[in-house]
Design a protein around this motif. Structure first.
Motif, PDB file in Angstrom:
ATOM      1  N   LEU A  13     -12.980   9.202   5.461  1.00 10.50           N
ATOM      2  CA  LEU A  13     -12.969  10.409   6.509  1.00 10.50           C
ATOM      3  C   LEU A  13     -11.778   9.749   7.461  1.00 10.50           C
ATOM      4  O   LEU A  13     -11.224  10.335   8.330  1.00 10.50           O
ATOM      5  N   SER A  14     -11.730   8.518   7.622  1.00  8.48           N
ATOM      6  CA  SER A  14     -10.925   7.814   8.661  1.00  8.48           C
ATOM      7  C   SER A  14      -9.670   7.287   8.428  1.00  8.48           C
ATOM      8  O   SER A  14      -9.004   6.832   9.277  1.00  8.48           O
ATOM      9  N   SER A  15      -9.245   7.442   7.149  1.00 12.85           N
ATOM     10  CA  SER A  15      -8.140   7.102   6.524  1.00 12.85           C
ATOM     11  C   SER A  15      -7.018   7.863   7.443  1.00 12.85           C
ATOM     12  O   SER A  15      -7.121   9.125   7.204  1.00 12.85           O
ATOM     13  N   THR A  16      -6.076   7.305   7.565  1.00 12.20           N
ATOM     14  CA  THR A  16      -4.848   8.020   8.132  1.00 12.20           C
ATOM     15  C   THR A  16      -3.469   8.242   7.296  1.00 12.20           C
ATOM     16  O   THR A  16      -2.444   8.740   7.507  1.00 12.20           O
ATOM     17  N   ILE A  17      -3.935   7.699   5.920  1.00  9.11           N
ATOM     18  CA  ILE A  17      -2.835   8.031   5.019  1.00  9.11           C
ATOM     19  C   ILE A  17      -3.470   8.359   3.912  1.00  9.11           C
ATOM     20  O   ILE A  17      -4.693   8.441   3.656  1.00  9.11           O
ATOM     21  N   PRO A  18      -2.613   9.449   2.936  1.00 10.07           N
ATOM     22  CA  PRO A  18      -3.349   9.723   2.025  1.00 10.07           C
ATOM     23  C   PRO A  18      -4.172   8.830   0.926  1.00 10.07           C
ATOM     24  O   PRO A  18      -3.217   7.675   0.578  1.00 10.07           O
ATOM     25  N   LEU A  19      -5.254   8.881   0.426  1.00  8.03           N
ATOM     26  CA  LEU A  19      -5.827   8.186  -0.554  1.00  8.03           C
ATOM     27  C   LEU A  19      -5.556   8.481  -1.980  1.00  8.03           C
ATOM     28  O   LEU A  19      -5.172   9.416  -2.336  1.00  8.03           O
ATOM     29  N   ALA A  48     -13.338  -4.663  -2.183  1.00  4.42           N
ATOM     30  CA  ALA A  48     -12.233  -5.466  -2.149  1.00  4.42           C
ATOM     31  C   ALA A  48     -10.925  -4.698  -2.749  1.00  4.42           C
ATOM     32  O   ALA A  48      -9.992  -4.771  -2.156  1.00  4.42           O
ATOM     33  N   VAL A  49     -11.173  -4.133  -3.773  1.00  2.46           N
ATOM     34  CA  VAL A  49     -10.138  -3.398  -4.464  1.00  2.46           C
ATOM     35  C   VAL A  49      -9.570  -2.289  -3.658  1.00  2.46           C
ATOM     36  O   VAL A  49      -8.295  -2.193  -3.305  1.00  2.46           O
ATOM     37  N   PHE A  93      -5.575  -0.131  -0.344  1.00  2.00           N
ATOM     38  CA  PHE A  93      -5.172   0.496   0.816  1.00  2.00           C
ATOM     39  C   PHE A  93      -3.896  -0.365   1.710  1.00  2.00           C
ATOM     40  O   PHE A  93      -3.171   0.059   2.352  1.00  2.00           O
ATOM     41  N   ALA A  94      -4.156  -1.722   1.607  1.00  2.00           N
ATOM     42  CA  ALA A  94      -3.200  -2.681   2.373  1.00  2.00           C
ATOM     43  C   ALA A  94      -1.874  -2.372   1.742  1.00  2.00           C
ATOM     44  O   ALA A  94      -0.898  -2.433   2.544  1.00  2.00           O
TER      45      ALA A  94
END
Length: 157
Positions: free
Chosen positions: A66-72, A150-151, A156-157
């Motif tokens: 919910l807190s991601s600022t980029i598309p997952l 971890a993955v 995300f990085a």
């Protein structure tokens, strides 16, 4: 602070707490506690920590999503789902099951029903085996939860 900045901060802090806390407790603090505490003290510690630990592990992936600022990506979503499911299994099924088996084993020990002439009784052996099986499943679920976070962090990085 903008909404995106707030979401990014929440995301980073949540990931740091979720992955870092899980890794640290599972692979550093818990093994050290097992090594240096008496079994009864270790059991008391785990009985107090695990409900909070597994609940946090279960909820954190949702907060991350919910807190991601980029598309997952599909992979990152999959990793959050794996983490949620495996942690939820620990929280809702395996932790209560292991606790029940430990209580049954302790009952046998406290009532001197664990050994006859120094030999473990069939009931005690069965409870020990049963605990080993469920504890092993719990360890695997925890490994999958930490590994999937971890993955997720790498994707995300």
């Amino acid at each position: 602070m903008s909404l995106i900045g707030l979401k990014s901060s929440i995301h980073l802090l949540t990931f740091s707490i979720g992955f870092g806390g899980s890794f640290f407790y599972s692979y550093i603090a818990s093994p050290l506690a097992f090594k240096y505490l008496e079994r009864s003290q270790f059991s008391i510690l785990q009985n107090h920590v695990f409900p909070i630990y597994f609940l946090g592990q279960t909820l954190i992936p949702s907060v991350l999503g919910l807190s991601s600022t980029i598309p997952l990506t599909n992979l990152s979503i999959s990793m959050l789902v794996v983490s949620t499911i495996t942690s939820g299994m620990n929280y809702l099924w395996l932790m209560p099951k292991c606790r029940k088996i430990k209580e049954e084993r302790n009952y046998l020990i406290n009532n001197n029903l664990d050994k006859v002439d120094g030999i473990e009784t069939a009931d005690f052996k069965q409870k020990t085996k049963e605990f080993g099986i469920y504890h092993g499943i719990s360890l695997l679920c925890n490994l999958l939860s930490v590994g999937s976070l971890a993955v997720y962090g790498l994707t995300f990085a």
